[in-house]
Design a protein around this motif. Structure first.
Motif, PDB file in Angstrom:
ATOM      1  N   GLN A  37      59.841  67.827  92.541  1.00  0.00           N
ATOM      2  CA  GLN A  37      60.042  67.268  91.038  1.00  0.00           C
ATOM      3  C   GLN A  37      59.187  68.209  89.906  1.00  0.00           C
ATOM      4  O   GLN A  37      60.090  68.264  89.131  1.00  0.00           O
ATOM      5  CB  GLN A  37      59.604  65.982  91.019  1.00  0.00           C
ATOM      6  N   ALA A  38      58.109  68.472  90.263  1.00  0.00           N
ATOM      7  CA  ALA A  38      57.453  69.538  89.345  1.00  0.00           C
ATOM      8  C   ALA A  38      57.832  70.706  89.150  1.00  0.00           C
ATOM      9  O   ALA A  38      58.126  71.558  88.072  1.00  0.00           O
ATOM     10  CB  ALA A  38      55.906  69.699  89.816  1.00  0.00           C
ATOM     11  N   LEU A  39      58.355  71.388  90.192  1.00  0.00           N
ATOM     12  CA  LEU A  39      59.122  72.566  90.211  1.00  0.00           C
ATOM     13  C   LEU A  39      60.437  72.560  89.477  1.00  0.00           C
ATOM     14  O   LEU A  39      60.689  73.317  88.786  1.00  0.00           O
ATOM     15  CB  LEU A  39      59.351  73.057  91.535  1.00  0.00           C
ATOM     16  N   LEU A  40      61.200  71.323  89.415  1.00  0.00           N
ATOM     17  CA  LEU A  40      62.354  71.216  88.711  1.00  0.00           C
ATOM     18  C   LEU A  40      62.117  70.956  87.361  1.00  0.00           C
ATOM     19  O   LEU A  40      62.856  71.816  86.499  1.00  0.00           O
ATOM     20  CB  LEU A  40      63.208  69.766  89.214  1.00  0.00           C
ATOM     21  N   GLN A  41      61.009  70.409  86.740  1.00  0.00           N
ATOM     22  CA  GLN A  41      60.448  70.412  85.538  1.00  0.00           C
ATOM     23  C   GLN A  41      60.013  71.836  84.948  1.00  0.00           C
ATOM     24  O   GLN A  41      60.296  72.014  83.813  1.00  0.00           O
ATOM     25  CB  GLN A  41      59.486  69.439  85.399  1.00  0.00           C
ATOM     26  N   ALA A  42      59.476  72.534  85.952  1.00  0.00           N
ATOM     27  CA  ALA A  42      59.057  73.986  85.577  1.00  0.00           C
ATOM     28  C   ALA A  42      60.214  74.728  85.086  1.00  0.00           C
ATOM     29  O   ALA A  42      60.397  75.532  84.245  1.00  0.00           O
ATOM     30  CB  ALA A  42      58.426  74.714  86.536  1.00  0.00           C
ATOM     31  N   GLN A  43      61.312  74.497  85.933  1.00  0.00           N
ATOM     32  CA  GLN A  43      62.537  75.202  85.837  1.00  0.00           C
ATOM     33  C   GLN A  43      63.369  74.875  84.422  1.00  0.00           C
ATOM     34  O   GLN A  43      63.894  75.605  83.690  1.00  0.00           O
ATOM     35  CB  GLN A  43      63.518  75.168  86.882  1.00  0.00           C
ATOM     36  N   LYS A  44      63.355  73.552  84.303  1.00  0.00           N
ATOM     37  CA  LYS A  44      64.043  72.990  83.111  1.00  0.00           C
ATOM     38  C   LYS A  44      63.411  73.533  81.755  1.00  0.00           C
ATOM     39  O   LYS A  44      63.979  73.781  80.644  1.00  0.00           O
ATOM     40  CB  LYS A  44      64.073  71.393  83.042  1.00  0.00           C
ATOM     41  N   ASN A  45      62.112  73.656  82.092  1.00  0.00           N
ATOM     42  CA  ASN A  45      61.203  74.046  80.858  1.00  0.00           C
ATOM     43  C   ASN A  45      61.327  75.607  80.448  1.00  0.00           C
ATOM     44  O   ASN A  45      60.817  76.286  79.541  1.00  0.00           O
ATOM     45  CB  ASN A  45      59.634  73.787  80.837  1.00  0.00           C
ATOM     46  N   GLY A  46      61.949  76.403  81.484  1.00  0.00           N
ATOM     47  CA  GLY A  46      61.935  77.726  81.552  1.00  0.00           C
ATOM     48  C   GLY A  46      60.740  78.493  81.814  1.00  0.00           C
ATOM     49  O   GLY A  46      60.592  79.842  81.799  1.00  0.00           O
ATOM     50  N   PHE A  47      59.943  77.760  82.703  1.00  0.00           N
ATOM     51  CA  PHE A  47      58.882  78.558  83.104  1.00  0.00           C
ATOM     52  C   PHE A  47      59.047  79.115  84.445  1.00  0.00           C
ATOM     53  O   PHE A  47      58.175  79.979  84.998  1.00  0.00           O
ATOM     54  CB  PHE A  47      57.558  77.536  83.288  1.00  0.00           C
ATOM     55  N   ALA A  48      60.039  78.571  85.447  1.00  0.00           N
ATOM     56  CA  ALA A  48      60.123  79.087  86.560  1.00  0.00           C
ATOM     57  C   ALA A  48      61.745  79.370  86.590  1.00  0.00           C
ATOM     58  O   ALA A  48      62.619  78.938  85.841  1.00  0.00           O
ATOM     59  CB  ALA A  48      60.036  77.749  87.592  1.00  0.00           C
ATOM     60  N   GLU A  49      61.998  80.509  87.442  1.00  0.00           N
ATOM     61  CA  GLU A  49      63.637  81.190  87.799  1.00  0.00           C
ATOM     62  C   GLU A  49      64.109  80.159  88.602  1.00  0.00           C
ATOM     63  O   GLU A  49      63.652  79.276  89.334  1.00  0.00           O
ATOM     64  CB  GLU A  49      63.353  82.579  88.220  1.00  0.00           C
ATOM     65  N   ALA A  50      65.666  80.344  88.691  1.00  0.00           N
ATOM     66  CA  ALA A  50      66.242  79.630  89.665  1.00  0.00           C
ATOM     67  C   ALA A  50      65.883  80.050  91.031  1.00  0.00           C
ATOM     68  O   ALA A  50      65.878  79.014  91.819  1.00  0.00           O
ATOM     69  CB  ALA A  50      67.747  80.053  89.451  1.00  0.00           C
ATOM     70  N   ASP A  51      65.394  81.053  91.202  1.00  0.00           N
ATOM     71  CA  ASP A  51      64.854  81.473  92.491  1.00  0.00           C
ATOM     72  C   ASP A  51      63.112  81.491  92.189  1.00  0.00           C
ATOM     73  O   ASP A  51      62.789  82.715  91.648  1.00  0.00           O
ATOM     74  CB  ASP A  51      65.279  82.595  93.286  1.00  0.00           C
TER      75      ASP A  51
END
Length: 412
Positions: free
Chosen positions: A177-191
């Motif tokens: 869940q936290a990783l998905l939020q990071a991706q939504k916020n633009g902090f994490a790449e798709a990979d």
């Protein structure tokens, strides 16, 4: 007023941030440099994508067109991966351009090569943005190293991992869940592999090692672990004891030996990393004269990274040419420690049947989660005996938040 012509390679989050900052801080740059800074060209990958770039700027997918510009003073590289960025920057240096990079993977692998080539061509290399986002740690270390002998550098160097750990603790989210939020916020790449498995922090650690010590440990000898082994249950157990998980890179020099690690650790309220939350980064430097200093600031995002690049732009333009190659530092005379050293650990999955008499029991957070003090070899031995056992080191001096009664400790 004369003009400094800049090319930006890549127009993602970082590249666009640099472009916008040069526009918004045009007067400040002119005041500091005595020259107007203009973006002459932008290298992109997809010409079909709409971008808000001035019509007088060359926008191209062909780097050769940029090299053929009549005037080109600085090349800023904000692409990912080792190639083609390395080739682009080598060609820019050979043309006589100063270069600035935010590419930590490429620079960790090829920084020495680029610095040597720059020295031969009498141009400067800016690489502040390769480590810790907007925190000026490289320039700070450069100042410290004039007299101080650095003994240790520790840092929270990956904003994505720090954000995930913060979300898991504060919002009681799972890792997914936290990783998905990071991706939504633009902090994490798709990979997100480079971030959550510790590769990004590892590359930054090797760059810091070169700055601090003029050399680095053997890459294969550096323990690298990401945050995927840190569960919500572990975070909750640690919080009961007043502890927080942080993903920390550490590089140390004792005598002539350099050691490093990138791993999840636990910190208490007294540690400077305890309150470093979200996408914030922090770097703690220990040297022989000044002692310990901590730098903290935003480690991810468009403008924090752009800030580091713009400061490097000023640096390379003001110095014109300055040898910024990695200097071999004199070894710090430290009395060699004999034998193994006891450390403090959080151990999860421990059973009473595998108790080692060499372990000192400090606290208990749950039925099978303990704080212990032991030599690393003994903890590793326990982990080898128990397949599901996980362990994490503690930074600093442990002060119990829960005072166990003597009977409770003896029952462990």
């Amino acid at each position: 007023m004369s003009v400094i012509k800049v090319a930006i390679l890549g127009f993602g989050t970082v590249g666009e941030g640099v472009y916008r900052t040069i526009q918004s801080h045009e007067e400040e740059l002119a005041s500091v440099l005595g020259k107007k800074v203009e973006v002459a060209a932008v290298l992109i990958r997809n010409k079909e994508k709409d971008r808000n770039i001035n019509e007088d700027v060359l926008v191209t997918t062909d780097f050769k067109e940029i090299l053929c510009l009549p005037q080109l003073d600085v090349v800023v590289e904000a692409i990912v991966g080792k190639e083609p960025p390395l080739t682009f920057l080598k060609k820019a240096i050979e043309r006589g351009c100063h270069i600035i990079t935010a590419n930590k993977e490429m620079f960790a692998h090829h920084g020495k090569e680029l610095l040597k080539l720059a020295q031969e061509n009498k141009v400067s290399v800016g690489f502040e943005a390769t480590v810790a986002g907007g925190i000026p740690v490289i320039q700070t270390l450069g100042q410290l190293l004039k007299i101080n002998r650095v003994q240790q550098v520790q840092g929270i160097l990956n904003g994505t991992s720090n954000f995930i750990l913060t979300e898991m603790r504060e919002k009681k989210q799972s890792f997914a869940q936290a990783l998905l939020q990071a991706q939504k916020n633009g902090f994490a790449e798709a990979d997100p592999t480079n971030d959550v498995e510790g590769f990004d922090a590892f590359y930054k650690t090797m760059i810091l090692s070169r700055i601090a010590f003029g050399e680095e440990p053997n890459w294969q000898d550096v323990e690298r672990e990401g945050i995927t082994s840190v569960t919500r249950d572990l975070i909750d157990a640690a919080e009961k004891l007043g502890l927080r998980f942080k993903h920390v890179a550490s590089i140390n020099r004792e005598g002539g030996q350099i050691t490093g690690s990138v791993q999840p650790v636990l910190v208490g309220k007294e540690h400077p990393f305890y309150h470093v939350e979200g996408v914030e980064n922090a770097v703690n430097v220990h040297s022989d004269i000044v002692g310990r200093i901590t730098l903290q600031g935003p480690g991810a995002g468009m403008f924090p990274t752009a800030s580091a690049i713009i400061e490097d732009l000023v640096y390379v333009c003001q110095n014109h040419y300055h040898d910024r190659s990695f200097k071999q530092m004199a070894a710090v005379p430290i009395e060699q420690k004999k034998g193994q050293i006891s450390e403090t650990w959080l151990v999860h999955g421990l059973t009473k049947t595998k108790i080692n008499p060499l372990i000192t029991w400090l606290d208990q957070a749950s039925v099978d989660t303990f704080i212990i003090r032991a030599e690393k070899k003994d903890v590793v031995e326990l982990a080898n005996q128990q397949e599901d056992l996980v362990y994490f080191p503690f930074l600093g001096e442990y002060q119990s938040a829960i005072k166990l009664k003597p009977k409770a400790l003896s029952a462990l």
